[in-house]
Motif scaffolding. Structure first.
Motif, PDB file in Angstrom:
ATOM      1  N   ARG A  34       0.828  -1.198   0.000  1.00  0.00           N
ATOM      2  CA  ARG A  34       0.000   0.000   0.000  1.00  0.00           C
ATOM      3  C   ARG A  34       0.867   1.255   0.000  1.00  0.00           C
ATOM      4  NH1 ARG A  34      -4.245   0.052   4.626  1.00  0.00           N
ATOM      5  NH2 ARG A  34      -2.326   0.087   5.874  1.00  0.00           N
ATOM      6  N   LEU A  35       0.367   2.260  -0.699  1.00  0.00           N
ATOM      7  CA  LEU A  35       1.029   3.559  -0.758  1.00  0.00           C
ATOM      8  C   LEU A  35       0.224   4.526   0.102  1.00  0.00           C
ATOM      9  CD1 LEU A  35       3.410   4.830  -2.440  1.00  0.00           C
ATOM     10  CD2 LEU A  35       1.659   5.711  -3.962  1.00  0.00           C
ATOM     11  N   LEU A  36       0.872   5.172   1.067  1.00  0.00           N
ATOM     12  CA  LEU A  36       0.172   6.064   1.980  1.00  0.00           C
ATOM     13  C   LEU A  36       0.728   7.477   1.878  1.00  0.00           C
ATOM     14  CD1 LEU A  36       0.814   3.131   3.644  1.00  0.00           C
ATOM     15  CD2 LEU A  36      -1.000   4.112   5.027  1.00  0.00           C
ATOM     16  N   ASP A  37      -0.140   8.461   2.127  1.00  0.00           N
ATOM     17  CA  ASP A  37       0.311   9.846   2.061  1.00  0.00           C
ATOM     18  C   ASP A  37       0.899  10.276   3.401  1.00  0.00           C
ATOM     19  OD1 ASP A  37      -1.805  10.404   3.778  1.00  0.00           O
ATOM     20  OD2 ASP A  37      -2.576  12.061   2.577  1.00  0.00           O
ATOM     21  N   SER A  38       1.232  11.557   3.516  1.00  0.00           N
ATOM     22  CA  SER A  38       1.917  12.054   4.712  1.00  0.00           C
ATOM     23  C   SER A  38       1.048  11.990   5.960  1.00  0.00           C
ATOM     24  CB  SER A  38       2.367  13.508   4.480  1.00  0.00           C
ATOM     25  OG  SER A  38       1.247  14.326   4.144  1.00  0.00           O
ATOM     26  N   GLN A  39      -0.280  11.832   5.776  1.00  0.00           N
ATOM     27  CA  GLN A  39      -1.186  11.728   6.910  1.00  0.00           C
ATOM     28  C   GLN A  39      -1.585  10.283   7.200  1.00  0.00           C
ATOM     29  OE1 GLN A  39      -1.766  14.622   8.570  1.00  0.00           O
ATOM     30  NE2 GLN A  39      -0.372  15.452   7.020  1.00  0.00           N
ATOM     31  N   GLY A  40      -0.968   9.333   6.496  1.00  0.00           N
ATOM     32  CA  GLY A  40      -1.283   7.930   6.709  1.00  0.00           C
ATOM     33  C   GLY A  40      -2.497   7.433   5.959  1.00  0.00           C
ATOM     34  N   GLU A  41      -3.038   8.248   5.056  1.00  0.00           N
ATOM     35  CA  GLU A  41      -4.200   7.844   4.265  1.00  0.00           C
ATOM     36  C   GLU A  41      -3.735   7.069   3.034  1.00  0.00           C
ATOM     37  OE1 GLU A  41      -8.117   9.886   2.113  1.00  0.00           O
ATOM     38  OE2 GLU A  41      -6.902  11.006   3.558  1.00  0.00           O
ATOM     39  N   VAL A  42      -4.433   5.978   2.721  1.00  0.00           N
ATOM     40  CA  VAL A  42      -4.037   5.140   1.593  1.00  0.00           C
ATOM     41  C   VAL A  42      -4.275   5.885   0.286  1.00  0.00           C
ATOM     42  CG1 VAL A  42      -4.455   2.991   0.349  1.00  0.00           C
ATOM     43  CG2 VAL A  42      -4.499   3.003   2.852  1.00  0.00           C
ATOM     44  N   ILE A  43      -3.216   5.980  -0.520  1.00  0.00           N
ATOM     45  CA  ILE A  43      -3.301   6.630  -1.827  1.00  0.00           C
ATOM     46  C   ILE A  43      -3.649   5.609  -2.898  1.00  0.00           C
ATOM     47  CG2 ILE A  43      -2.025   7.918  -3.577  1.00  0.00           C
ATOM     48  CD1 ILE A  43      -0.151   8.860  -1.345  1.00  0.00           C
ATOM     49  N   HIS A  48       3.235  -8.390  -3.781  1.00  0.00           N
ATOM     50  CA  HIS A  48       2.713  -9.448  -2.911  1.00  0.00           C
ATOM     51  C   HIS A  48       3.322  -9.470  -1.518  1.00  0.00           C
ATOM     52  CE1 HIS A  48       0.902 -10.967  -6.566  1.00  0.00           C
ATOM     53  NE2 HIS A  48       2.081 -11.024  -7.145  1.00  0.00           N
ATOM     54  N   GLY A  49       4.072  -8.440  -1.144  1.00  0.00           N
ATOM     55  CA  GLY A  49       4.754  -8.472   0.146  1.00  0.00           C
ATOM     56  C   GLY A  49       4.014  -7.789   1.277  1.00  0.00           C
ATOM     57  N   GLY A  50       2.872  -7.155   0.984  1.00  0.00           N
ATOM     58  CA  GLY A  50       2.108  -6.506   2.034  1.00  0.00           C
ATOM     59  C   GLY A  50       2.832  -5.340   2.679  1.00  0.00           C
ATOM     60  N   LEU A  51       3.681  -4.648   1.918  1.00  0.00           N
ATOM     61  CA  LEU A  51       4.434  -3.524   2.482  1.00  0.00           C
ATOM     62  C   LEU A  51       3.541  -2.289   2.642  1.00  0.00           C
ATOM     63  CD1 LEU A  51       7.671  -3.720   0.285  1.00  0.00           C
ATOM     64  CD2 LEU A  51       7.242  -4.837   2.478  1.00  0.00           C
ATOM     65  N   ASN A  52       3.885  -1.459   3.592  1.00  0.00           N
ATOM     66  CA  ASN A  52       3.283  -0.132   3.722  1.00  0.00           C
ATOM     67  C   ASN A  52       4.360   0.892   3.407  1.00  0.00           C
ATOM     68  OD1 ASN A  52       0.617  -0.723   4.448  1.00  0.00           O
ATOM     69  ND2 ASN A  52       1.179  -1.033   6.580  1.00  0.00           N
ATOM     70  N   ILE A  53       4.141   1.687   2.373  1.00  0.00           N
ATOM     71  CA  ILE A  53       5.125   2.683   1.956  1.00  0.00           C
ATOM     72  C   ILE A  53       4.565   4.066   2.272  1.00  0.00           C
ATOM     73  CG2 ILE A  53       6.472   3.587   0.041  1.00  0.00           C
ATOM     74  CD1 ILE A  53       6.257   0.887  -1.300  1.00  0.00           C
ATOM     75  N   TYR A  54       5.173   4.702   3.268  1.00  0.00           N
ATOM     76  CA  TYR A  54       4.726   6.022   3.709  1.00  0.00           C
ATOM     77  C   TYR A  54       5.475   7.089   2.904  1.00  0.00           C
ATOM     78  CZ  TYR A  54       2.713   3.401   7.579  1.00  0.00           C
ATOM     79  OH  TYR A  54       1.988   2.513   8.330  1.00  0.00           O
ATOM     80  N   THR A  55       4.723   7.999   2.307  1.00  0.00           N
ATOM     81  CA  THR A  55       5.315   8.973   1.396  1.00  0.00           C
ATOM     82  C   THR A  55       5.072  10.407   1.873  1.00  0.00           C
ATOM     83  OG1 THR A  55       3.371   9.293  -0.022  1.00  0.00           O
ATOM     84  CG2 THR A  55       4.767   7.358  -0.469  1.00  0.00           C
ATOM     85  N   THR A  56       5.631  11.334   1.133  1.00  0.00           N
ATOM     86  CA  THR A  56       5.527  12.762   1.456  1.00  0.00           C
ATOM     87  C   THR A  56       4.305  13.417   0.831  1.00  0.00           C
ATOM     88  OG1 THR A  56       6.853  13.315  -0.494  1.00  0.00           O
ATOM     89  CG2 THR A  56       8.040  12.940   1.587  1.00  0.00           C
ATOM     90  N   LEU A  57       3.610  12.706  -0.038  1.00  0.00           N
ATOM     91  CA  LEU A  57       2.489  13.304  -0.766  1.00  0.00           C
ATOM     92  C   LEU A  57       1.394  13.761   0.200  1.00  0.00           C
ATOM     93  CD1 LEU A  57       1.896  13.459  -3.967  1.00  0.00           C
ATOM     94  CD2 LEU A  57       0.073  11.851  -3.432  1.00  0.00           C
ATOM     95  N   ASP A  58       0.792  14.883  -0.099  1.00  0.00           N
ATOM     96  CA  ASP A  58      -0.341  15.407   0.657  1.00  0.00           C
ATOM     97  C   ASP A  58      -1.563  15.324  -0.259  1.00  0.00           C
ATOM     98  OD1 ASP A  58      -2.345  17.127   1.753  1.00  0.00           O
ATOM     99  OD2 ASP A  58      -0.812  18.146   2.932  1.00  0.00           O
TER     100      ASP A  58
END
Length: 692
Positions: free
Chosen positions: A55-64, A294-304
Motif C-alpha cells: 500500500r502507498l500512503l500519504d503524509s497523513q497515513g491515508e491510503v493513496i 505481494h509483500g504486504g508492504l506499507n510505503i509512507y510517502t511525502t504526498l499530501d
C-alpha cells in the motif's frame, strides 16, 4: 450336510468380517472427514492476493493506492449498496443455486470430471460463485489438478467461515470487469459514471455479462458482443423468475449512456506518483517487484492528498481533454524537500509517461533566475545594473563564434535594470549577464541547486536551451524559496513490512547552505515583479492572493511557469510529446494552472511574506540611471541589495547621505517599502498593509 453348513458358516464369518471392516472404514472415514472439516474451519485462509498488495500512503497515513501487477482499481462497497438488479443478474448467469449449495455444484462437477477424464486434461470446469472467489483471491487460473484441489479446500473454508451474503459481497467487490476496474463499484463508475446502487436493469445486465470475458464483452471494445451477452443475461433472469419477458425486452432495447472513454479516470489517486514510488523502491531501495505486488508492504510517502487534489483540479481545468497537448505539475515543500503533489500528465489511462521526470524539455526563460542568482551572488550584477535592450551580436569562444538572440516580437526596451529585465523576460539583458559572468559559473550554480541534467556552457544557456525536467526546476527554485538552503527532493519516508517492522527509514537530512541567503532574497524580491504590472505573469495576479515569486518560460515547443511561496515550490510544464510547436493559446495554459493550484493548495494557510535575512539593505534608486535617487530625481523606486553592492552615487552625481542611508534587517526594510511613494500594483499595496 455338515460340510455344507461349515462352508455356509465360513462364508457368513467372512461376510461379517467384511461388514465390520467396511463399517470401521466408514467410521474412520467419517472421523477423518469431521477432523478435516474441523481442521479447515480452524485453519485460517491464506492472505488474499489483494491483501498482499503493498500500500502507498500519504503524509497523513491515508491510503493513496495499492501496488499490483494488474494495476487494480477497486472501490469496495456493501451488498446493500449494490443494485438488486445487478445482484440478480449476476446470480442468474453465474450461479443460480448459490443460496442452495455449500460451495459446489455436484451435478456440474460430475459432468466436468467425466469430460476431463475422457480427454485426460483439465479442459472443463464447473465453478460456482464461491469457487470463482476462492480462485480470484488465493490462486492462479492455471488448469491443473493441484490448483483444483486447493480451490476446493479454500471454497469449503469460505463457505464455513462466511455467510452467503458475505461471500456474494466479496465476489462483487473482487471480480474483474475490464479496463482496470475490479469490483462492481469501480466498474459502474467507469462505464456509466454512477454508483453501483444506481444501476438500472439494462445497465446491470450489461455489467453482469462482462466478467465472463472482460475484453471480448467490453462495450468499449466490442459493442455487438456486449449486447449479445446482455441478452443472454436477461434471458437467464427470466428463466429464474426474477423479471418478465416484457421487462427483459424493454431492458434490451434501452439506449445505454456510457461514459466517454476520454472522461474515464483511474480510481486511484496520484497514479503517476504511484509509478514514481515503484521506480524509486525498486531502483534505489532494492525492493523487488514481487515484494511490492505481494509483500504486504506499507510505503509512507511525502504526498499530501489535499495538495494533490489541488494539482489534479488545476490540470483538469487548465487542459483540453480532446487535445494531444500534455502537461506536468510537481510541487515541493522548500523547507523539507518533500514532494507534496505530482501530476505527470492530463490522463493516466491514455498516457502513462510521467512528464514530471522528462529531461528533454527546454525551460526557456524559466531558467534565467538560476543565471541571475549566480550573477547576484558573485556581486557582478545588482538590482540596479543596467544593460541596453537592443539587437546585439555577441562574440564568444575567443571571438571565433557569434550569437545573436532576439526578444519575443522583436520588442526592445532600451536601457533597463534587472527588475525590469526579469519582469519583461528580456533576452538581451540575460545574454549580457551570462557573457559578463561566464556560462561555467551558471552551470556550477545550477548543479549546486540540484539540477543534474547536462547543461551546455554556451551563451544560449541564459535563455534555457539545455533541457531539464520539471522536477529539477521545482527543486532548484525551492532553494531560492528556502533562502539558499537546499533540501534534496524526498518522496519515501518509511517502508514497513507485513508485520509492521521498519525496513527503510529516510535518512535525516540537514539543509545544505548552497547560496548566500541575501542573494536568494534579493532574487526573490525581483521575481515577485513577474506577477506585477508589466510582468509576464501579470494576467494571473488577481488569482494569487499571497506573496509569490516566479518566472515564465516559453520556447517553440514548451511553455513553463515555475514559482514559489514560502511553503511550496511548483513547476508547471505544457507541450507535445511529439515535440511539435505549441500555439500562443497553448503557451498561456501553464501560468493559470500554477495560480489556481497555488491558491487551492494553500487555501487554509495564511499569506506569509518571504523572511528577510541578514546582509540585505534597501535604498531608493533612480530606475533610469540605477543610481541613488537624489532630491532632483523625477522617479524613485525602493530596491533591495546585498549589503555592500547598493549604489552610492546619486542621480545628480553627488552622494546624498540621507537618501543613501542603509536600512538593514526585516523591520526597517519593510517600513522603507511602506513609505514608497510611487504607484504600485494592488498586491504591493496589500503587502505594505500586511507588514505595517
Amino acid at each position: 450336510m455338515t460340510q455344507h453348513r461349515q462352508k455356509t458358516r465360513k462364508r457368513g464369518f467372512r461376510l461379517l468380517k467384511w461388514i465390520k471392516s467396511l463399517s470401521l472404514l466408514a467410521v474412520l472415514g467419517i472421523i477423518a472427514m469431521i477432523a478435516g472439516l474441523v481442521y479447515l474451519y480452524a485453519t485460517s485462509l491464506p492472505l488474499a492476493d489483494s491483501d498482499r498488495n503493498s500500500r502507498l500512503l500519504d503524509s497523513q497515513g491515508e491510503v493513496i493506492a495499492t501496488f499490483s501487477a494488474g494495476g487494480k482499481d477497486s472501490v469496495p462497497v456493501q451488498l446493500q449498496d449494490i443494485s438488486p438488479d445487478l445482484v440478480n443478474a449476476t446470480l442468474a448467469v453465474e450461479d443460480r443455486k448459490f443460496y442452495d449449495h455449500y460451495g459446489f455444484d455436484i451435478q456440474g462437477v460430475g459432468r466436468a470430471v467425466l469430460v476431463n477424464l475422457q480427454h485426460m486434461e483439465m479442459s472443463q470446469g464447473a465453478s460456482t460463485l464461491t469457487q470463482q472467489l476462492a480462485r480470484n483471491l488465493y490462486l492462479s487460473h492455471e488448469k491443473t489438478w493441484t490448483r483444483k484441489a486447493k480451490e476446493a479446500m479454500y471454497t469449503a473454508q469460505l463457505e464455513m467461515k462466511y455467510s452467503k451474503d458475505e461471500i456474494l459481497q466479496m465476489y462483487l467487490n473482487e471480480i474483474y470487469y475490464g479496463h482496470g476496474a475490479y469490483g462492481i463499484e469501480a466498474a459502474s463508475r467507469m462505464y456509466f459514471g454512477k454508483s453501483a446502487k444506481q444501476l438500472d436493469l439494462a445497465e446491470s445486465a450489461m455489467l453482469a455479462g462482462i466478467p465472463k470475458g472482460p475484453t471480448y464483452y467490453s462495450p468499449y471494445n466490442h459493442m455487438k458482443n456486449a449486447k449479445d451477452r446482455q441478452k443472454i443475461v436477461l434471458a437467464a433472469m427470466v428463466d429464474i423468475g426474477k423479471i418478465t419477458k416484457a421487462e427483459a425486452d424493454k431492458a434490451y432495447e434501452e439506449m445505454l449512456s456510457f461514459k466517454p472513454e476520454s472522461e474515464r479516470k483511474t480510481v486511484e489517486s496520484a497514479p503517476y506518483f504511484r509509478d514514481y514510488i515503484r521506480s524509486l523502491a525498486v531502483k534505489e531501495l532494492g525492493i523487488s517487484e514481487a515484494m511490492l505486488d505481494h509483500g504486504g508492504l506499507n510505503i509512507y510517502t511525502t504526498l499530501d492528498l489535499r495538495v494533490q487534489k489541488a494539482a489534479e483540479d488545476a490540470v483538469a481545468k487548465g487542459m483540453d481533454p480532446s487535445s494531444e497537448l500534455e502537461t506536468a505539475l510537481v510541487s515541493i515543500d522548500p523547507r523539507t524537500g518533500y514532494i507534496k503533489a505530482m501530476v505527470g500528465g492530463k490522463n493516466y489511462r491514455n498516457n502513462q509517461i510521467n512528464h514530471v521526470l522528462a529531461t528533454t524539455r527546454q525551460p526557456g526563460s524559466a531558467f534565467k533566475p538560476i543565471m541571475y542568482l549566480a550573477a547576484l551572488e558573485s556581486k557582478e550584477l545588482t538590482s540596479a545594473s543596467i544593460f541596453n535592450s537592443e539587437p546585439t551580436l555577441f562574440h564568444y569562444d575567443n571571438d571565433r563564434k557569434t550569437y545573436k538572440p532576439g526578444n519575443f516580437g522583436d520588442k526592445y526596451l532600451g536601457e533597463i535594470d534587472l527588475r525590469q529585465a526579469i519582469a519583461a523576460s528580456d533576452n538581451i539583458y540575460a545574454v549580457n549577464t551570462i557573457m559578463q559572468i561566464g556560462p561555467e559559473q551558471v552551470v556550477d550554480m545550477a548543479k549546486s541547486l540540484g539540477i543534474t541534467s547536462n547543461l551546455s556552457a554556451v551563451p544560449s544557456l541564459a535563455l534555457g536551451t539545455s533541457p531539464v525536467s520539471p522536477l529539477e526546476m521545482a527543486s532548484a527554485f525551492s532553494v531560492i524559496a528556502a533562502g539558499g538552503q537546499r533540501m534534496p527532493p524526498v518522496a519515501i519516508l518509511q517502508v514497513t513490512d507485513a508485520a509492521g517492522r521498519v525496513i527503510y527509514e529516510a535518512p535525516q537530512t540537514k539543509a545544505e547552505n548552497v547560496v548566500e541567503p541575501a542573494a536568494a532574497y534579493v532574487l526573490t524580491r525581483l521575481m515577485e515583479s513577474v506577477f506585477e504590472n508589466g510582468g509576464t505573469g501579470n494576467r494571473v495576479a488577481t488569482t494569487i492572493k499571497r506573496p509569490v515569486a516566479g518566472k515564465t518560460g516559453t520556447t517553440n515547443t514548451d511553455a513553463w511557469m515555475v514559482g514559489f511561496t514560502p511553503e511550496l515550490s511548483t513547476a508547471v510544464w505544457v507541450g507535445y510529446d511529439q515535440g511539435k510547436a505549441i500555439s500562443t493559446s497553448d503557451g498561456r495554459r501553464a501560468a493559470p494552472m500554477f495560480a489556481q493550484f497555488t491558491e487551492q493548495a494553500l487555501a487554509s494557510v495564511p499569506p506569509k511574506i518571504f523572511p528577510v535575512p541578514d546582509h540585505v539593505v534597501s535604498v531608493y534608486i533612480d530606475p533610469e540611471s540605477g543610481k541613488l535617487a537624489g532630491n532632483g530625481c523625477e522617479e524613485k523606486r525602493l530596491e533591495v541589495f546585498i549589503d555592500g553592492t547598493e549604489p552610492t552615487e546619486t542621480c545628480s552625481g553627488k552622494t546624498n547621505d540621507t537618501d543613501s542611508k542603509k536600512n538593514e534587517g526585516s523591520h526597517e526594510v519593510q517600513n522603507q517599502e511602506g513609505m514608497q511613494e510611487e504607484k504600485h500594483s494592488w498586491w504591493r499595496d496589500f503587502k505594505r498593509w500586511w507588514v505595517e
